[in-house]
Scaffold this active site. Structure first.
Site, PDB file in Angstrom:
ATOM      1  N   ARG A 252      40.149   7.996  47.493  1.00 53.09           N
ATOM      2  CA  ARG A 252      40.794   8.888  46.527  1.00 53.09           C
ATOM      3  C   ARG A 252      42.307   8.910  46.769  1.00 53.09           C
ATOM      4  NH1 ARG A 252      35.859  11.531  47.664  1.00 53.09           N
ATOM      5  NH2 ARG A 252      34.580  11.740  45.768  1.00 53.09           N
ATOM      6  N   LYS A 279      36.769  15.527  49.550  1.00 47.97           N
ATOM      7  CA  LYS A 279      36.435  16.299  48.355  1.00 47.97           C
ATOM      8  C   LYS A 279      34.995  16.767  48.478  1.00 47.97           C
ATOM      9  CE  LYS A 279      36.243  16.044  43.295  1.00 47.97           C
ATOM     10  NZ  LYS A 279      36.363  15.141  42.123  1.00 47.97           N
ATOM     11  N   HIS A 349      44.214   6.515  40.610  1.00 50.75           N
ATOM     12  CA  HIS A 349      42.770   6.703  40.724  1.00 50.75           C
ATOM     13  C   HIS A 349      42.016   5.475  40.207  1.00 50.75           C
ATOM     14  CE1 HIS A 349      38.842   8.706  40.540  1.00 50.75           C
ATOM     15  NE2 HIS A 349      39.379   9.592  41.357  1.00 50.75           N
ATOM     16  N   ARG A 352      39.886   2.898  42.379  1.00 56.06           N
ATOM     17  CA  ARG A 352      38.475   3.143  42.702  1.00 56.06           C
ATOM     18  C   ARG A 352      37.562   2.539  41.642  1.00 56.06           C
ATOM     19  NH1 ARG A 352      37.101   6.946  46.338  1.00 56.06           N
ATOM     20  NH2 ARG A 352      35.566   8.099  45.091  1.00 56.06           N
ATOM     21  N   HIS A 377      30.993   9.124  47.540  1.00 54.99           N
ATOM     22  CA  HIS A 377      30.366   9.855  46.449  1.00 54.99           C
ATOM     23  C   HIS A 377      29.147  10.581  46.997  1.00 54.99           C
ATOM     24  CE1 HIS A 377      32.143   7.258  42.961  1.00 54.99           C
ATOM     25  NE2 HIS A 377      32.943   8.220  43.362  1.00 54.99           N
ATOM     26  N   TYR A 387      22.297   8.761  53.464  1.00 58.75           N
ATOM     27  CA  TYR A 387      22.692   7.383  53.181  1.00 58.75           C
ATOM     28  C   TYR A 387      24.046   7.027  53.769  1.00 58.75           C
ATOM     29  CZ  TYR A 387      26.096   8.693  49.559  1.00 58.75           C
ATOM     30  OH  TYR A 387      27.172   9.200  48.881  1.00 58.75           O
TER      31      TYR A 387
END
Length: 422
Positions: A252, A279, A349, A352, A377, A387
């Site tokens: 990010r 985030k 951004h 990404r 994410h 994960y």
């Protein structure tokens, strides 16, 4: 015992204006009629009272101060109190009950309940979300429905309020405000302050919101052109490095510009971003795992190239004005504009989106979940963040090196081939 002057005549405006209390008296009463009197203190303060006798004991009701409350107004207030008394109700108790009712009413207005809900949730929310919630409510909800009792805010009333925001074209804000209001009404139902959630009834009542994705280069050929433009960038070396590392690491923009040297292990080829800088919701920031970013050889080279310039300080990309802050959030975007990329073509951004799109479409064998893990994410479901644990690290290291090598191929203008990821 309070002295009484014995005066029985009706008071006049002049009497009230000229009334005083001798220094030797605690207070002086000037009697009007039917229990009304003006009490004067040695300091000159003048207050109206009505005297009555509930249960045979003297009691009095304060009617205000003179001259704010005139003689005429005081008599009218006395007459109203006598009417209340004639029904068998104690005027003093009636006033206390009215004040309590007013205080309770004020506590159940939309604004009061919203602020109460905010205070309950603020510890669990991130600082940015808590601030956004209150800021949006203060700007676009409180001025119109803030003083209304929560249960009086109907669906049509809330709709009219949100239509004002929709008229500005702020369709995403309308969605946010309806969600915020819905949370307040749900809390109001739980606490008995209202009976229904009118925000829920407004589903589908507004214009559809068109999501604008961050501008991004999404094809290998365009990505190659971008990388060559970065290599030819003539601005600050740290800005050029920030552009290159945005492409190599695809983190990010806020994390890129705020990178600290303490997070970087050049020998171990690993960038570790603390959980507090990610985030996430507040609990994740406080108790979550840090985010690990394996560093490909090209990324290590980029960091080493600017280490002599900024390695003595805290930030990898310090502000040019002051070294105790990171570079501006607009630095990378401004550099892209200087390189000829418009805001519709590429953004900070967008690196990404570029990485995720090209990797999925052009690099064979890449596991999308490994990409998602590397992009930090969040994943929902029973397994949650599992994960992102160690079993993916070897795949993530391979992914980052494969991506960096692929970008080198694009920059060189070589024929694009599919890479096999181990």
């Amino acid at each position: 015992m309070i002295p009484d002057t014995g005066e029985r005549q009706m008071l006049t405006d002049a009497d009230c204006k000229n009334a005083n209390c001798p220094p030797e008296m605690k207070r002086r009463r000037l009697t009007d009629a039917a229990g009304l009197y003006l009490e004067v203190s040695p300091a000159g303060a003048k207050r109206w009272f009505w005297k009555f006798y509930p249960d045979g004991k003297e009691s009095r009701l304060a009617l205000g101060s003179y001259p704010e409350v005139t003689l005429k107004a005081a008599r009218l207030a006395r007459d109203e109190a006598r009417k209340v008394r004639s029904t068998g109700t104690n005027p003093v108790q009636a006033r206390k009950a009215a004040l309590i009712a007013k205080r309770i009413s004020a506590a159940i207005t939309f604004e009061a309940v919203t602020r109460e809900y905010h205070q309950i949730k603020v510890e669990a929310w991130s600082e940015s979300h808590a601030a956004q919630f209150l800021r949006c409510c203060e700007k676009d909800l409180f001025p119109w429905i803030g003083t209304l009792p929560l249960r009086d805010v109907s669906a049509p009333v809330l709709l009219d309020t949100l239509r004002r925001v929709e008229a500005r074209g702020a369709t995403q804000l309308v969605r946010d405000l309806r969600e915020f209001a819905g949370q307040v009404f749900k809390y109001g139902i739980h606490t008995g302050k209202c009976d229904n959630n009118p925000a829920r009834d407004l589903t589908g009542a507004f214009k559809a919101h068109t999501v604008r994705h961050a501008a991004a280069v999404l094809t290998p050929a365009k990505a190659g052109e971008l990388l060559r433009a970065i290599a030819a960038y003539q601005g600050q070396p740290t800005t050029r490095a920030a552009l290159l590392l945005s492409a190599l690491l695809f983190q990010r923009p806020g994390n890129i510009r705020a990178l600290e040297w303490a997070w970087i292990d050049l020998d171990g080829a690993m960038l570790t971003i603390p959980a507090s800088e990610m985030k996430r919701q507040k609990a994740g920031k406080l108790n979550g795992r840090p985010h690990f970013v394996p560093l490909a050889a090209q990324a290590l080279e980029a960091f080493k190239s600017i280490q002599p310039l900024t390695g003595h300080g805290k930030y990898v990309f310090p502000s040019l004005r002051t070294g105790d802050k990171p570079m501006s959030e607009n630095t990378v975007n401004a550099a892209l504009r200087g390189m000829g990329y418009s805001s519709e073509e590429m953004s900070a951004h967008g690196f990404r989106a570029m990485a995720r799109t090209i990797m999925v479409e052009q690099i064979a064998g890449v596991d999308p979940e490994v990409i998602e893990a590397q992009m930090a994410h969040a994943k929902t479901g029973a397994l949650g963040g599992a994960y992102d644990r160690a079993e993916y690290m070897s795949k993530r290291k391979a992914l980052m090196q494969t991506w960096a090598d692929y970008l080198d191929q694009l920059k060189a203008g070589a024929k694009v081939i599919e890479f096999k990821v181990a």
